[in-house]
Motif scaffolding. Structure first.
Motif, short mmCIF file in Angstrom:
data_model
loop_
_atom_site.label_atom_id
_atom_site.label_comp_id
_atom_site.label_asym_id
_atom_site.label_seq_id
_atom_site.Cartn_x
_atom_site.Cartn_y
_atom_site.Cartn_z
N SER B 62 0.83 -1.22 -0.17
CA SER B 62 0.00 0.11 0.07
C SER B 62 0.73 1.33 -0.02
N LEU B 220 -11.79 -5.47 7.89
CA LEU B 220 -11.62 -5.21 6.73
C LEU B 220 -10.74 -6.55 6.25
N THR B 221 -10.45 -6.47 4.93
CA THR B 221 -9.31 -7.52 4.45
C THR B 221 -8.09 -6.87 4.87
N GLN B 223 -5.45 -6.34 3.26
CA GLN B 223 -5.15 -5.39 2.10
C GLN B 223 -6.03 -3.93 2.44
N GLU B 224 -7.23 -4.19 2.46
CA GLU B 224 -7.97 -3.01 2.71
C GLU B 224 -7.75 -2.09 4.01
N SER B 225 -7.39 -2.94 5.23
CA SER B 225 -6.81 -2.22 6.32
C SER B 225 -5.45 -1.34 5.84
N ASP B 227 -4.44 -0.37 2.98
CA ASP B 227 -4.78 0.82 2.21
C ASP B 227 -5.07 2.02 2.86
N LYS B 228 -5.94 1.73 3.83
CA LYS B 228 -6.40 2.71 4.97
C LYS B 228 -5.36 3.16 5.88
#
Lengths: 239, 239
Positions: B62, B220-221, B223-225, B227-228
């Protein structure tokens, strides 16, 4: 939970695709352990051994390809299950022993797993906080794990006909392997010199130690070594 | 050997593809640790932590996608390197500290690795033979490992501007995370409740603890975490 998983995994596997009457190991039940075991100190920490599981998985594959009905009891590894093999995943030595005994009777037992010899005497339910231990860390009390190979060798009923142990040694390989064969009471020992890059690698050099002597095989891929071992086992049963 | 590997890995990475002037983290150097460490007792046995490395690798990815120049110091994991990230593989906490310090200066340090708090006091060159220890196994003497997060937080020169620690907790998650932030001297703590299936899984729920309070993110996944978190870091530098 483990017991249920085993029951589910083994349900109905006795007479499915595995048995090919024209294959040298058709009708033979084979039990293989592979990979490391992990012995938890608490929910995040554990004691373990280096073991990729590659050799054990390769042997399970080779045995299945010769027609055997293979049960593979695997510690935590990152490997796909070989085709046609019944796989049971476990974590600790205790669980591995339980799964192995539950899979008996078996004609052959091949103990490839790098079972941890010891486990922490106590297992904390919560993560042990380092901050609370400042000013002195108590030594970790270890207790001996069950000896899966020896336990199966000493069985008075249901002892597999052919029991093969593995010896991962860093020095005096053959000497240690011979001693291990006698100490455990198994039929063959496959000795591996792990002082080089064997662990996690794709090649090895097997030395087969039996009652009558030892045979050194050349450096091969783990799958080639596995095929050769499976063929030796087939020859043993044919003889 | 480690030092050489680091030198080779870092050679010339300052001004290659990584820097995209239009990206929010362009020009920022980011250092991420990920995965477990392994602390050997002898050539085959080790003490370790559960850690797949997935979260740290996702964060490295990310951060690189937002234009940062990312160095990822990774313990033993089975993961491919994220695109555009400079990866340095290590095994022990000592090696991880060495690789991390060698990668300074850095604008951001994100300590995701599950570094073993302790290591065996002695490391045997040869495999310790169980047979020789019969009649009494000595307790395993442990010594404290270097605290990589704290070491970087306390640096008087080269301290990264933003240091983010991770807290994997099985209970009293926020309370432990707040205490950890103060104890280590880091800027943010990302708290994870690992009492469920987080370890090795693909989802988590992050709680970000800063000087001013805590923010809970939804499940979240990883990867989503990641990204955040990367976006929050970009916002921090923009503010």
């Amino acid at each position: 939970m483990i017991a249920e998983a085993i029951e589910t995994a083994l349900k109905g596997v006795t007479h499915i695709d595995g048995i090919k009457p024209d294959m040298p190991l058709a009708g033979k039940r084979v039990l293989v352990t592979a990979g490391p075991t992990r012995e938890p100190l608490d929910p995040v920490r554990y004691l373990s051994n280096h073991s990729s599981g590659k050799q054990g998985f390769a042997i399970a594959k080779s045995m299945a390809e010769l027609g055997a009905d293979v049960t593979l009891v695997a510690g935590p590894v990152n490997l796909p299950s070989p085709l046609g093999v019944t796989r049971i995943d476990v974590e600790t030595a205790d669980e591995m022993l339980q799964a192995t005994e539950a899979a008996l009777p078996s004609d052959v037992f091949i103990s490839v797993a790098a079972v941890a010899d010891w486990r922490p005497a106590a297992r904390a339910d919560k993560k042990v906080k380092k901050a609370k231990l400042q000013g002195g860390l108590p030594p970790l009390e270890l207790v001996e794990n069950p000896d899966i190979l020896k336990t199966l060798c000493q069985k008075t009923s249901d002892r597999p006909t052919l029991i093969i142990g593995f010896a991962a040694e860093t020095n005096d390989v053959i000497e240690h392997a011979k001693a291990k064969r006698l100490r455990k009471g198994c039929d063959w020992i496959v000795a591996n010199d792990v002082s080089g890059d064997v662990m996690g690698g794709d090649h090895n050099r097997m030395i087969i130690v039996t009652e009558t002597g030892e045979t050194e095989w050349p450096r091969l891929t783990k799958q080639e070594s596995a095929d050769k071992l499976a063929q030796s086992i087939a020859d043993y049963f044919k003889a």
